[in-house]
Design a protein around this motif. Structure first.
Motif, PDB file in Angstrom:
ATOM      1  N   UNK A 194      -6.474  45.984  34.638  1.00 43.22           N
ATOM      2  CA  UNK A 194      -6.252  47.410  34.427  1.00 43.22           C
ATOM      3  C   UNK A 194      -5.573  48.051  35.631  1.00 43.22           C
ATOM      4  N   UNK A 195      -4.903  49.161  35.375  1.00 41.75           N
ATOM      5  CA  UNK A 195      -4.280  49.899  36.478  1.00 41.75           C
ATOM      6  C   UNK A 195      -5.365  50.446  37.411  1.00 41.75           C
ATOM      7  N   UNK A 196      -6.477  50.903  36.829  1.00 40.47           N
ATOM      8  CA  UNK A 196      -7.582  51.402  37.644  1.00 40.47           C
ATOM      9  C   UNK A 196      -8.146  50.321  38.542  1.00 40.47           C
ATOM     10  N   UNK A 231     -10.397  53.505  21.454  1.00 37.85           N
ATOM     11  CA  UNK A 231     -10.448  52.800  22.741  1.00 37.85           C
ATOM     12  C   UNK A 231     -11.771  53.097  23.440  1.00 37.85           C
ATOM     13  N   UNK A 232     -12.193  54.346  23.396  1.00 34.39           N
ATOM     14  CA  UNK A 232     -13.470  54.708  23.994  1.00 34.39           C
ATOM     15  C   UNK A 232     -14.628  53.988  23.343  1.00 34.39           C
ATOM     16  N   UNK A 277      -6.589  56.589  28.877  1.00 35.20           N
ATOM     17  CA  UNK A 277      -6.036  57.446  29.916  1.00 35.20           C
ATOM     18  C   UNK A 277      -5.326  58.648  29.326  1.00 35.20           C
ATOM     19  N   UNK A 278      -4.474  58.415  28.342  1.00 41.23           N
ATOM     20  CA  UNK A 278      -3.767  59.512  27.664  1.00 41.23           C
ATOM     21  C   UNK A 278      -4.773  60.426  26.978  1.00 41.23           C
ATOM     22  N   UNK A 279      -5.729  59.836  26.328  1.00 43.36           N
ATOM     23  CA  UNK A 279      -6.724  60.582  25.551  1.00 43.36           C
ATOM     24  C   UNK A 279      -7.511  61.562  26.427  1.00 43.36           C
ATOM     25  N   UNK A 280      -8.017  61.072  27.546  1.00 42.87           N
ATOM     26  CA  UNK A 280      -8.846  61.922  28.406  1.00 42.87           C
ATOM     27  C   UNK A 280      -8.038  62.995  29.123  1.00 42.87           C
ATOM     28  N   UNK A 331      -5.196  47.098  26.412  1.00 41.94           N
ATOM     29  CA  UNK A 331      -4.598  48.264  25.757  1.00 41.94           C
ATOM     30  C   UNK A 331      -5.561  49.440  25.645  1.00 41.94           C
ATOM     31  N   UNK A 332      -6.872  49.162  25.678  1.00 36.14           N
ATOM     32  CA  UNK A 332      -7.831  50.257  25.623  1.00 36.14           C
ATOM     33  C   UNK A 332      -7.621  51.238  26.774  1.00 36.14           C
TER      34      UNK A 332
END
Length: 218
Positions: free
Chosen positions: A32-34, A123-124, A81-84, A75-76
């Motif tokens: 993940x990027x995080x 995803x969440x 990220x976009x969602x939040x 992909x989650x």
């Protein structure tokens, strides 16, 4: 206590890549990027305390010996990220009459926006369930004492009512419309901070697994 590393030292040790030069950081492949950002932060501010170093090492060793793979889909994290980031309460589901989707369909971005929010919600659900399964698996193992507190914290977060509902939707491929509005509110607004805390723990798992994989290969 962290050891502060100046840029010259980082360059001399080739911790980070520069102009195509191989680096230590490049050996570690976070999913993940995080996780990648957290790993970078760990390299920039490494522990100087022997106890803390050994605690982290014991967690990585445990994951290595048990051949643990990162139990989350890449992909989650792109979708969540976009969602939040969508904080406008007007951008939500009006379930009673499905008004919002009707309005969105009037502009060319409507269906895309609706689809991205749906993907973020699912995803969440996936992340919460994967975290719960990981914790359940850990409960059957003799985990390092150093990891007990972090597992306890994750367990408390997953049990937060604003997230725990996702455990009941584990295998669903479509959330009933009459529930979508409530689920969206709990994830993006009421439970956002809990979800962000859970993501931070997941990024740490990502880093630990990446480090264990390097240890296994090298």
């Amino acid at each position: 206590m962290a050891f502060l590393t100046d840029e010259q030292t980082l360059n001399d040790l080739a911790i980070f890549g520069k102009s195509g030069r191989a680096s230590v950081y490049d050996l570690f492949k976070a999913t993940t990027r995080g996780g990648a950002l957290l790993l970078q932060e760990m390299f920039r501010h490494p522990f100087s305390d022997e106890k803390e170093i050994n605690k982290r090492s014991s967690i990585i060793r445990f994951l290595l010996e048990n051949e643990v793979q990162f139990p989350f889909k890449k992909e989650w994290f792109e979708d969540i990220g976009y969602y939040l980031d969508k904080r406008d309460r007007r951008v939500t589901w009006a379930m009673e009459e499905d008004l919002l989707r009707g309005k969105w369909r009037k502009n060319r971005n409507g269906d895309r926006e609706y689809g991205l929010l749906c993907r973020g919600l699912f995803a969440g659900i996936g992340i919460v369930n994967a975290a719960a399964e990981f914790l359940q698996w850990m409960a059957g193992k003799q985990i390092p004492e150093a990891y007990e507190e972090e597992c306890r914290q994750m367990s408390e977060i997953v049990q937060d009512p604003n997230l725990a509902w996702a455990l009941q939707e584990k295998k669903t491929k479509r959330v009933p419309r009459n529930k979508m509005g409530d689920y969206d509110r709990m994830f993006r607004f009421d439970g956002k901070e809990s979800l962000k805390k859970l993501l931070h723990h997941v990024y740490r798992i990502d880093v630990y697994v990446a480090a264990a994989e390097v240890a296994r290969k090298r």
